[in-house]
Motif scaffolding. Structure first.
Motif, mmCIF file in Angstrom:
data_model
loop_
_atom_site.group_PDB
_atom_site.id
_atom_site.type_symbol
_atom_site.label_atom_id
_atom_site.label_comp_id
_atom_site.label_asym_id
_atom_site.label_seq_id
_atom_site.Cartn_x
_atom_site.Cartn_y
_atom_site.Cartn_z
ATOM 1 N N ARG A 185 4.451 9.547 -6.035
ATOM 2 C CA ARG A 185 4.367 8.215 -5.425
ATOM 3 C C ARG A 185 3.164 8.117 -4.483
ATOM 4 O O ARG A 185 2.505 7.089 -4.411
ATOM 5 C CB ARG A 185 5.649 7.889 -4.657
ATOM 6 N N ARG A 186 2.893 9.212 -3.775
ATOM 7 C CA ARG A 186 1.740 9.217 -2.877
ATOM 8 C C ARG A 186 0.448 9.033 -3.688
ATOM 9 O O ARG A 186 -0.436 8.266 -3.305
ATOM 10 C CB ARG A 186 1.724 10.548 -2.122
ATOM 11 N N ASP A 187 0.362 9.713 -4.824
ATOM 12 C CA ASP A 187 -0.804 9.546 -5.712
ATOM 13 C C ASP A 187 -0.910 8.099 -6.198
ATOM 14 O O ASP A 187 -2.000 7.547 -6.295
ATOM 15 C CB ASP A 187 -0.694 10.478 -6.927
ATOM 16 N N LEU A 188 0.258 7.542 -6.525
ATOM 17 C CA LEU A 188 0.254 6.152 -7.006
ATOM 18 C C LEU A 188 -0.219 5.194 -5.912
ATOM 19 O O LEU A 188 -0.916 4.223 -6.195
ATOM 20 C CB LEU A 188 1.655 5.745 -7.481
ATOM 21 N N VAL A 189 0.173 5.456 -4.664
ATOM 22 C CA VAL A 189 -0.278 4.595 -3.560
ATOM 23 C C VAL A 189 -1.803 4.609 -3.507
ATOM 24 O O VAL A 189 -2.450 3.558 -3.417
ATOM 25 C CB VAL A 189 0.331 5.059 -2.212
ATOM 26 N N ARG A 190 -2.384 5.823 -3.614
ATOM 27 C CA ARG A 190 -3.844 5.941 -3.571
ATOM 28 C C ARG A 190 -4.460 5.097 -4.696
ATOM 29 O O ARG A 190 -5.377 4.299 -4.465
ATOM 30 C CB ARG A 190 -4.236 7.408 -3.716
ATOM 31 N N ALA A 191 -3.920 5.249 -5.892
ATOM 32 C CA ALA A 191 -4.506 4.555 -7.059
ATOM 33 C C ALA A 191 -4.285 3.043 -6.983
ATOM 34 O O ALA A 191 -5.202 2.257 -7.254
ATOM 35 C CB ALA A 191 -3.901 5.124 -8.342
ATOM 36 N N MET A 192 -3.076 2.628 -6.589
ATOM 37 C CA MET A 192 -2.773 1.190 -6.592
ATOM 38 C C MET A 192 -3.565 0.451 -5.507
ATOM 39 O O MET A 192 -4.048 -0.657 -5.720
ATOM 40 C CB MET A 192 -1.260 0.958 -6.396
ATOM 41 N N VAL A 193 -3.701 1.081 -4.329
ATOM 42 C CA VAL A 193 -4.462 0.440 -3.247
ATOM 43 C C VAL A 193 -5.932 0.324 -3.656
ATOM 44 O O VAL A 193 -6.557 -0.737 -3.490
ATOM 45 C CB VAL A 193 -4.308 1.218 -1.921
ATOM 46 N N ALA A 194 -6.478 1.390 -4.241
ATOM 47 C CA ALA A 194 -7.887 1.344 -4.667
ATOM 48 C C ALA A 194 -8.094 0.255 -5.721
ATOM 49 O O ALA A 194 -9.066 -0.507 -5.669
ATOM 50 C CB ALA A 194 -8.307 2.708 -5.216
ATOM 51 N N TRP A 251 -11.332 -15.235 1.788
ATOM 52 C CA TRP A 251 -10.411 -14.120 1.533
ATOM 53 C C TRP A 251 -10.630 -13.551 0.133
ATOM 54 O O TRP A 251 -11.042 -14.266 -0.788
ATOM 55 C CB TRP A 251 -8.956 -14.571 1.657
ATOM 56 N N ARG A 252 -10.322 -12.257 -0.029
ATOM 57 C CA ARG A 252 -10.315 -11.601 -1.340
ATOM 58 C C ARG A 252 -8.983 -10.867 -1.442
ATOM 59 O O ARG A 252 -8.668 -10.057 -0.576
ATOM 60 C CB ARG A 252 -11.459 -10.584 -1.460
ATOM 61 N N ALA A 253 -8.233 -11.160 -2.489
ATOM 62 C CA ALA A 253 -6.907 -10.552 -2.605
ATOM 63 C C ALA A 253 -6.744 -9.873 -3.958
ATOM 64 O O ALA A 253 -7.348 -10.280 -4.951
ATOM 65 C CB ALA A 253 -5.825 -11.606 -2.413
ATOM 66 N N GLY A 254 -5.928 -8.833 -3.990
ATOM 67 C CA GLY A 254 -5.657 -8.132 -5.246
ATOM 68 C C GLY A 254 -4.241 -7.588 -5.251
ATOM 69 O O GLY A 254 -3.620 -7.408 -4.189
ATOM 70 N N PHE A 255 -3.727 -7.347 -6.450
ATOM 71 C CA PHE A 255 -2.376 -6.800 -6.591
ATOM 72 C C PHE A 255 -2.365 -5.859 -7.775
ATOM 73 O O PHE A 255 -2.904 -6.174 -8.845
ATOM 74 C CB PHE A 255 -1.359 -7.929 -6.822
ATOM 75 N N CYS A 256 -1.781 -4.698 -7.611
ATOM 76 C CA CYS A 256 -1.691 -3.753 -8.717
ATOM 77 C C CYS A 256 -0.349 -3.041 -8.654
ATOM 78 O O CYS A 256 0.142 -2.715 -7.573
ATOM 79 C CB CYS A 256 -2.845 -2.754 -8.643
ATOM 80 N N GLU A 257 0.243 -2.850 -9.815
ATOM 81 C CA GLU A 257 1.594 -2.287 -9.876
ATOM 82 C C GLU A 257 1.676 -1.248 -10.985
ATOM 83 O O GLU A 257 1.092 -1.426 -12.047
ATOM 84 C CB GLU A 257 2.595 -3.419 -10.152
ATOM 85 N N PHE A 258 2.419 -0.180 -10.726
ATOM 86 C CA PHE A 258 2.716 0.765 -11.792
ATOM 87 C C PHE A 258 4.211 0.824 -12.016
ATOM 88 O O PHE A 258 4.995 1.004 -11.074
ATOM 89 C CB PHE A 258 2.212 2.177 -11.456
#
Lengths: 165, 299
Positions: free
Chosen positions: B279-288, B189-196
């Motif tokens: 928020r939609r922009d943030l979703v794009r950035a955080m998922v990437a 598995w490869r996991a990541g987490f990112c938050e703004f």
């Protein structure tokens, strides 16, 4: 059945603060911050936001820095509590952190200072060699509206570097 | 800024707690670390009649690993997940390694501040069910199971059913959340987490967690999980982004495509912390970024 304390009845609570025992009575809704200030007469602990954001009310509970506005006095029964009144020696000699805040101008109005001192004391006692990044991150727990934080960071760093806390 | 009156009980056993919850039903509220409940009480947004304080209940603060599952006791404080350790059958403590062992500390550092992390509890955060809370996003993304006890019964509630809406879970008033079961992600598995968030320690405006399982032979993604918080009343899984990833090989282009898909399938509501478009922009950035972090690249 476990005992239930009624909402409008003050119950006996024993608080151990700075090595002294305070026998008070408090309604269950009484926060530790209010109990320290109003029932124990220890007004060094300040109350700012009363919802856990500003950190002015930070005290040490069994060595850990906690928000005393987010804790009911009844929960703190049996715990060891330390407040800013317990930092200086009995003869008035300032604690190294107090000395450093003074020397580095880590305060102006002083309202946030008790919280910052207790936060720093708890942090340095559990982690004397804390790195600069972690130290800044930990100090970001509390709010100060005067200093811009840099002098507080320098004060705590100086105590860490001297290994005094 | 002072809480309304409440009756108070502090049982020292799980049984005593279940008795109290059974007796008082929806008049009662469980107090664990109190780092979310007490602010709400101080604001009088919450006015429980009875507080059942589980701070003196033993046996709820264990962490153990068995059969590919990490069981986290409800009263484990956030700070312990910054360096997660499990108790082995012989009584020794051993730090939790592997993908989950790295993911938990990476997430824990986003939870509030130091004084919050030494009081607040994992189970308290899950039961509080803030849609932007890090542990709720983790539970939803990893398909955690919440273990709930009531007098005379136990059930495990899957994360997909547990979070119902803002601050609302499937827990019945007489039920106590005692533990959360998380999959110990294997080495494939490869996991990541990112938050703004606007300030360190705040709840996320948007946070994303990703976990992908790679086919050992080909390196292609066999299974993908993408979860985000801050865009709906509960943490959500993004099936479109997950489908985009499966069968493909990780890389910047694929991550961008999955992030684009993620941004398209959320329907956030704007508030004072950020407009819907933001928020939609943030979703794009955080998922990437979460995907890149999982793949070992910098965001």
């Amino acid at each position: 059945m476990t005992e239930i304390s009624a909402a409008d009845v003050a119950v006996p609570v024993v608080l151990r603060v700075n090595g002294d025992e305070y026998r008070i009575t408090a309604e269950p809704r009484r926060t530790l911050a209010d109990a320290l200030r109003d029932d124990c007469g220890l007004t060094g602990t300040h109350l700012g936001c009363e919802h856990g954001v500003c950190g002015a009310c930070t005290v040490l509970l069994d060595g850990e820095p906690v928000r005393s506005c987010l804790l009911f006095a009844v929960q703190a029964q049996d715990a060891g509590i330390r407040t800013v009144e317990g930092l200086a020696a009995a003869d008035g000699t300032l604690h190294p952190l107090q000395e450093a805040f003074w020397r580095h101008h880590g305060l102006q109005c002083g309202f946030c200072t008790p919280g910052f001192l207790m936060l720093s004391a708890g942090m340095l006692e559990s982690c004397p060699d804390i790195g600069d990044d972690e130290l800044r991150e930990a100090l970001s727990s509390n709010l100060c509206r005067c200093t811009g934080y840099q002098t507080i960071v320098e004060a705590v760093q100086s105590v860490r570097d001297a290994g005094e806390a | 800024m002072k809480p309304a009156r409440f009756a108070y009980t502090a049982p020292d056993t799980v049984e005593g707690t279940l008795d109290a919850l059974d007796r008082f039903g929806d008049e009662a509220k469980v107090l664990s670390g109190g780092q979310s409940l007490v602010p709400m009480m101080n604001f009088r947004l919450a006015r429980p009649e009875v507080i059942v304080d589980i701070g003196r209940v033993g046996g709820l603060d264990g962490m153990s690993a068995a059969n590919g599952t990490l069981t986290v006791g409800a009263r484990v404080i956030h700070a312990r997940l910054e360096a997660p350790a499990v108790i082995k059958p012989d009584g020794r403590s051993e730090s939790l390694g592997g993908v989950l062992g790295s993911l938990l500390p990476a997430v824990a550092r986003y939870v509030g501040h130091l004084p919050i992390r030494v009081r607040g509890t994992f189970g308290g955060s899950i039961a509080h069910a803030d849609p932007a809370a890090e542990w709720c996003i983790l539970a939803r993304t990893l398909d955690a199971e919440m273990v709930a006890l009531r007098r005379g019964g136990e059930r495990a509630i899957p994360a997909a059913d547990f979070f119902e809406t803002v601050f609302t879970t499937a827990l019945a008033p007489e039920e106590l959340l005692v533990a959360v079961r998380l999959p110990i992600l294997g080495d494939d598995w490869r996991a990541g987490f990112c938050e703004f968030s606007r300030r360190a320690g705040d709840f996320a405006v948007v946070a994303a967690m990703t976990a992908v399982r790679l086919e050992p032979a080909t390196g292609a993604i066999a299974e993908a999980r993408v979860g985000v918080g801050g865009v709906a009343g509960v943490p959500v899984r993004l099936g479109g982004a997950e489908a985009t990833l499966v069968g493909e090989t990780p890389g910047a282009e694929l991550h961008a495509a999955a992030a684009e898909m993620a941004a398209g399938e959320v329907d956030p509501v704007g508030d004072l912390h950020g407009s819907a478009a933001y928020r939609r922009d943030l979703v794009r950035a955080m998922v990437a970024r979460a995907l890149a972090q999982g793949a070992g690249a910098s965001g």
